[in-house]
Design an enzyme around this catalytic site. Structure first.
Site, PDB file in Angstrom:
ATOM      1  N   HIS A   1      89.043  64.779   5.966  1.00  0.00           N
ATOM      2  CA  HIS A   1      90.373  64.988   6.554  1.00  0.00           C
ATOM      3  C   HIS A   1      91.451  65.407   5.536  1.00  0.00           C
ATOM      4  CE1 HIS A   1      88.874  62.874  10.140  1.00  0.00           C
ATOM      5  NE2 HIS A   1      88.462  61.917   9.352  1.00  0.00           N
TER       6      HIS A   1
HETATM    7  O1  RIB Z   1      92.270  59.574  10.755  1.00  0.00           O
HETATM    8  C1  RIB Z   1      91.883  59.983   9.465  1.00  0.00           C
HETATM    9  C2  RIB Z   1      92.904  59.567   8.454  1.00  0.00           C
HETATM   10  O2  RIB Z   1      93.000  58.142   8.431  1.00  0.00           O
HETATM   11  C3  RIB Z   1      92.526  59.972   7.021  1.00  0.00           C
HETATM   12  O3  RIB Z   1      93.695  60.157   6.272  1.00  0.00           O
HETATM   13  C4  RIB Z   1      91.794  58.771   6.529  1.00  0.00           C
HETATM   14  O4  RIB Z   1      91.833  58.661   5.099  1.00  0.00           O
HETATM   15  C5  RIB Z   1      92.577  57.665   7.160  1.00  0.00           C
HETATM   16  O5  RIB Z   1      93.733  57.432   6.340  1.00  0.00           O
END
Ligand code: RIB
Ligand code: CA
Length: 313
Positions: free
Chosen positions: A238
């Site tokens: 992500h």
């Molecule tokens: O939903 C994904 C996000 O939430 C990413 O930033 C992961 O590291 C968590 O922080």
């Protein structure tokens, strides 16, 4: 080079985001700030120190921020990131220290002293950024843009419609969105295009460096939890997608749209309501990322990790 402050909650994907932001030549990483999210503040801060230690990132101040959301109790993601928040590889004792300054104060000091607007890249809950904008509203004019990982133009990953970073502190997200600072959402709809498939792990191992192996081990653990929890064949990386958008906007295609943060829905609390077709008639208030140039994204990520020349064991 774009001056950047990375606000994160390491976290496996945050760890790669730190390395990408520190090593890519398009970014001048001014500071790393930590927030409670994936794990407690103590653990996310220790993990930021661990990543900077193994990646040889020196001279970038690390400051700890808020230990809990503005209003709600903290909800961690130990099911995804493990008890340490960075399960998988063994890390050496960190040698990179934390500065004795709250994250919000460090952000404020940098914003007032840097001489040009700074880009904020939050990859965790927005508690620190909301507090900065509340404590120092004048800093909004010193922020070039906020490019965050969070939300989703489609479904959620904590509830049917809410993504973790927004869900943990939705009031903070609403404050940041309402600040008027130009904002870009890199949500699950685009970060799920950054799947760490076996060929990516092979490229990490092929670097034949200590850091390459550590990143491969991190991705192997991350993949195991995504497989168990969501049946993913490969985990989505992500947070580096938000960094990639700052590095080269052509890597992450965006559209202008109206976004609202749901603060009251009985079933939809924390959802980012992304009105891609302007059904509600509100003017756009954000950029929303829709498409990732996968091949060039992975080239940029691997190149950054390769730039740290740790000797092979
Ligand atoms: O939903 C994904 C996000 O939430 C990413 O930033 C992961 O590291 C968590 O922080
Ligand atoms: Ca994160």
């Amino acid at each position: 080079m774009t001056p950047v402050i990375l606000d994160c909650d390491p976290g496996h994907d945050d760890a790669i985001a730190i390395i990408l932001a520190a090593a890519d030549p398009a970014i001048d990483l001014l500071a790393i700030t930590t927030v409670a999210g994936n794990q407690t503040l103590e653990k996310t801060t220790l993990n930021a120190r661990r990543v900077c230690t193994v990646a040889g990132i020196e001279g970038v101040p690390i400051a700890a921020g808020c230990a809990r959301p503005l209003i709600r109790p903290l909800r961690i993601a130990d099911d995804v990131h493990g008890a340490s928040g960075l399960d998988g590889p063994a890390f050496p004792e960190p040698t990179v220290e934390v500065v004795d300054e709250h994250a919000v104060e460090l952000m404020h000091r940098i914003l007032t002293g840097h001489g040009e607007p700074v880009t904020l890249v939050p990859t965790g809950p927005l508690t620190n950024v909301a507090l900065l904008l509340t404590r120092y509203p004048e800093d909004a004019a010193r922020i070039r843009e906020i490019v965050l990982m969070g939300g989703s133009a489609e479904r959620g990953n904590v509830t049917p419609y809410a993504e973790a970073n927004i869900y943990v502190d939705p009031e903070a997200a609403a404050i940041v969105l309402g600040s008027g600072v130009p904002i870009t959402f890199c949500g699950l709809n685009v970060t799920h295009q950054a799947l760490v498939t076996e060929d990516v792990v092979a490229r990490l191992l092929g670097l034949d460096t200590e850091l390459g192996r550590i990143c491969a081990d991190l991705m192997t653990f991350f993949g195991s939890t995504y497989r168990r929890l969501w049946g993913f064949a490969a985990p989505p990386l992500h947070d580096p997608v938000a960094v990639a958008r700052v590095i080269d906007p052509t890597l992450v295609a965006c559209v202008d749209a109206h976004v609202a943060i749901e603060l009251h829905g009985a079933h939809t609390l924390g959802a980012t309501v992304v009105d891609l077709h302007s059904y509600l008639g509100h003017p756009p208030n954000a950029k929303v990322a829709l498409t990732l140039d996968r091949d060039r994204f992975w080239d940029r990520v691997i190149d950054a990790i390769a730039r740290v020349n740790f000797p092979a064991r």
